[in-house]
Design a protein around this motif. Structure first.
Motif, PDB file in Angstrom:
ATOM      1  N   ASP A 193       0.826  -1.056   0.123  1.00  0.00           N
ATOM      2  CA  ASP A 193      -0.065   0.164  -0.030  1.00  0.00           C
ATOM      3  C   ASP A 193       0.872   1.247  -0.054  1.00  0.00           C
ATOM      4  O   ASP A 193       1.588   1.623   1.052  1.00  0.00           O
ATOM      5  N   ALA A 194       1.108   2.023  -1.038  1.00  0.00           N
ATOM      6  CA  ALA A 194       1.657   3.157  -1.362  1.00  0.00           C
ATOM      7  C   ALA A 194       1.152   4.469  -0.524  1.00  0.00           C
ATOM      8  O   ALA A 194       1.790   5.381  -0.413  1.00  0.00           O
ATOM      9  N   ASN A 203       6.559  -0.351   5.090  1.00  0.00           N
ATOM     10  CA  ASN A 203       6.416  -1.878   5.002  1.00  0.00           C
ATOM     11  C   ASN A 203       6.951  -2.314   3.783  1.00  0.00           C
ATOM     12  O   ASN A 203       6.708  -3.382   3.195  1.00  0.00           O
ATOM     13  N   ARG A 204       8.273  -1.942   3.453  1.00  0.00           N
ATOM     14  CA  ARG A 204       9.140  -2.534   2.318  1.00  0.00           C
ATOM     15  C   ARG A 204      10.064  -3.330   2.927  1.00  0.00           C
ATOM     16  O   ARG A 204      10.862  -3.119   3.958  1.00  0.00           O
ATOM     17  N   THR A 205      10.358  -4.541   2.206  1.00  0.00           N
ATOM     18  CA  THR A 205      11.298  -5.464   2.856  1.00  0.00           C
ATOM     19  C   THR A 205      12.506  -5.041   1.865  1.00  0.00           C
ATOM     20  O   THR A 205      12.713  -4.857   0.722  1.00  0.00           O
ATOM     21  N   VAL A 206      13.593  -5.596   2.382  1.00  0.00           N
ATOM     22  CA  VAL A 206      15.179  -5.278   1.725  1.00  0.00           C
ATOM     23  C   VAL A 206      15.912  -6.507   1.927  1.00  0.00           C
ATOM     24  O   VAL A 206      16.040  -7.253   2.792  1.00  0.00           O
ATOM     25  N   THR A 207      16.067  -7.095   0.727  1.00  0.00           N
ATOM     26  CA  THR A 207      16.878  -8.397   0.631  1.00  0.00           C
ATOM     27  C   THR A 207      18.476  -7.983   1.325  1.00  0.00           C
ATOM     28  O   THR A 207      18.975  -6.959   0.667  1.00  0.00           O
ATOM     29  N   ILE A 208      18.871  -8.604   2.061  1.00  0.00           N
ATOM     30  CA  ILE A 208      20.411  -8.892   2.598  1.00  0.00           C
ATOM     31  C   ILE A 208      21.131  -9.685   1.629  1.00  0.00           C
ATOM     32  O   ILE A 208      22.008  -9.554   1.054  1.00  0.00           O
TER      33      ILE A 208
END
Length: 346
Positions: A193-194, A203-208
């Motif tokens: 939901d922007a 609520n953004r996920t970030v790949t490690i």
């Protein structure tokens, strides 16, 4: 001595204790233990294992929330007590937990709030009774001490999610019904939901580190979990998926606690890693501190295991209800956790 300094010093001192204690405790219990199902109309017990509520009105809200979810409520004998910051003395708080698990009429145990103090109860819990009466335990933050100890000593799958006095917005109530009443094999994917932004920020996920991994989901609040290092109440993490969250911790403290988990051998044994929210954990003005991103790069990226950050787990208004000890698949590229097996008895 304040809470954070106490936790840090206790965790570091614990490293001198035999680290095999937690592994022996879990190994002795055999396979995972699943709780009995929870259904509308069932009775749930309200317990206060940690801090007291600030206002007794919160206790009324907890009862109304459970009733609105379609459940009958039975309050622990000491759940409204107070001793300093604690919800009564240790014996009373532990007695409420033991009574709730031993009562066959109670199908779930709901923690009123977190705060501090649950770890004081761990030697007082009746693990044999818990093992003989497996049922839902729900709570988060300081309740991490209970999740960890009960899983380590009994193998019981418990649930990291909103405390009774927390926010029961539409999202959290929907999570409750899907997890407990519908017993859905959940896929935990952040809300897309922007809002009024051109590109979504919240609520953004970030790949490690990309990839997929499977294992038992273990963890919770970073500060509380780290304070159990070296004790018999820390679960076995071999091949597990470690999830962490925290609140109001300076980055150097997050770094110190992850270092403790590294020195205790926890990080070297896991198959995957998820970091939820670290609310109010910014470095402050200027660049006199490592950032959370740098800390995770230092401790997690070198492990070479699938890992991501930003999951909706932690001290946030909308939060996932995840099974501690449940088998999941982590997809670090998609930023998801997916249940592989039911987490309730058939």
């Amino acid at each position: 001595m304040d809470r954070r300094n106490f936790i840090a010093s206790a965790a570091l001192a614990a490293l001198s204790l035999p680290l095999a204690g937690g592994r022996r405790a879990l190994a002795a219990t055999g396979e995972r233990l699943l709780p009995v199902p929870l259904n509308p109309g069932d009775t749930v017990a309200l317990v206060s294992p940690s801090s007291a509520v600030d206002d007794s009105f919160d206790l009324q809200i907890v009862r109304e929330v459970m009733e609105a979810l379609g459940l009958e409520v039975r309050a622990g004998a000491h759940y409204a007590a107070r001793r300093g910051h604690l919800a009564g003395d240790d014996a009373g708080r532990a007695a409420d937990l033991n009574a709730a698990f031993a009562d066959a009429a109670v199908k779930a145990v709901i923690c009123v709030r977190g705060g501090a103090g649950a770890a004081r109860l761990l030697p007082l819990l009746d693990y044999a009774a818990i093992r003989a009466n497996p049922k839902v335990l729900l709570g988060y933050s300081d309740v991490t001490a209970l999740h960890s100890a009960i899983h380590a000593r009994t193998g019981l799958v418990t649930f990291h999610g909103p405390n009774g006095s927390g926010s029961w917005n539409r999202f959290n109530a929907d999570q409750f019904r899907r997890v407990f009443f519908e017993r859905e094999l959940m896929e935990y994917r952040n809300v897309a939901d922007a809002g009024d932004e051109l590109v979504q920020r919240r609520n953004r996920t970030v790949t490690i580190t990309g990839g997929k991994a499977r294992g038992a989901l273990l963890g919770g609040n970073l500060a509380v979990l780290t304070a159990l290092a070296g004790s018999p109440y820390l679960p076995e993490f071999e091949g597990g998926i470690l999830f962490l969250e925290d609140v109001s911790e300076a980055p150097y403290r997050v770094d110190r606690m992850l270092t403790t988990l590294k020195l205790a051998g926890v990080l070297d044994r896991i198959a995957g890693f998820v970091f939820g929210e670290c609310t109010d954990c910014d470095p402050g003005e200027g660049y006199g501190s490592l950032t959370l991103e740098q800390i995770l790069d230092d401790h997690v990226r070198p492990l070479g295991i699938p890992a991501y950050r930003g999951a909706m787990i932690g001290h946030i208004r909308q939060q996932f209800i995840v099974p501690v000890g449940g088998r999941v698949e982590l997809d670090a590229d998609a930023g998801t956790l997916r249940l592989l097996e039911p987490v309730f008895q058939a």
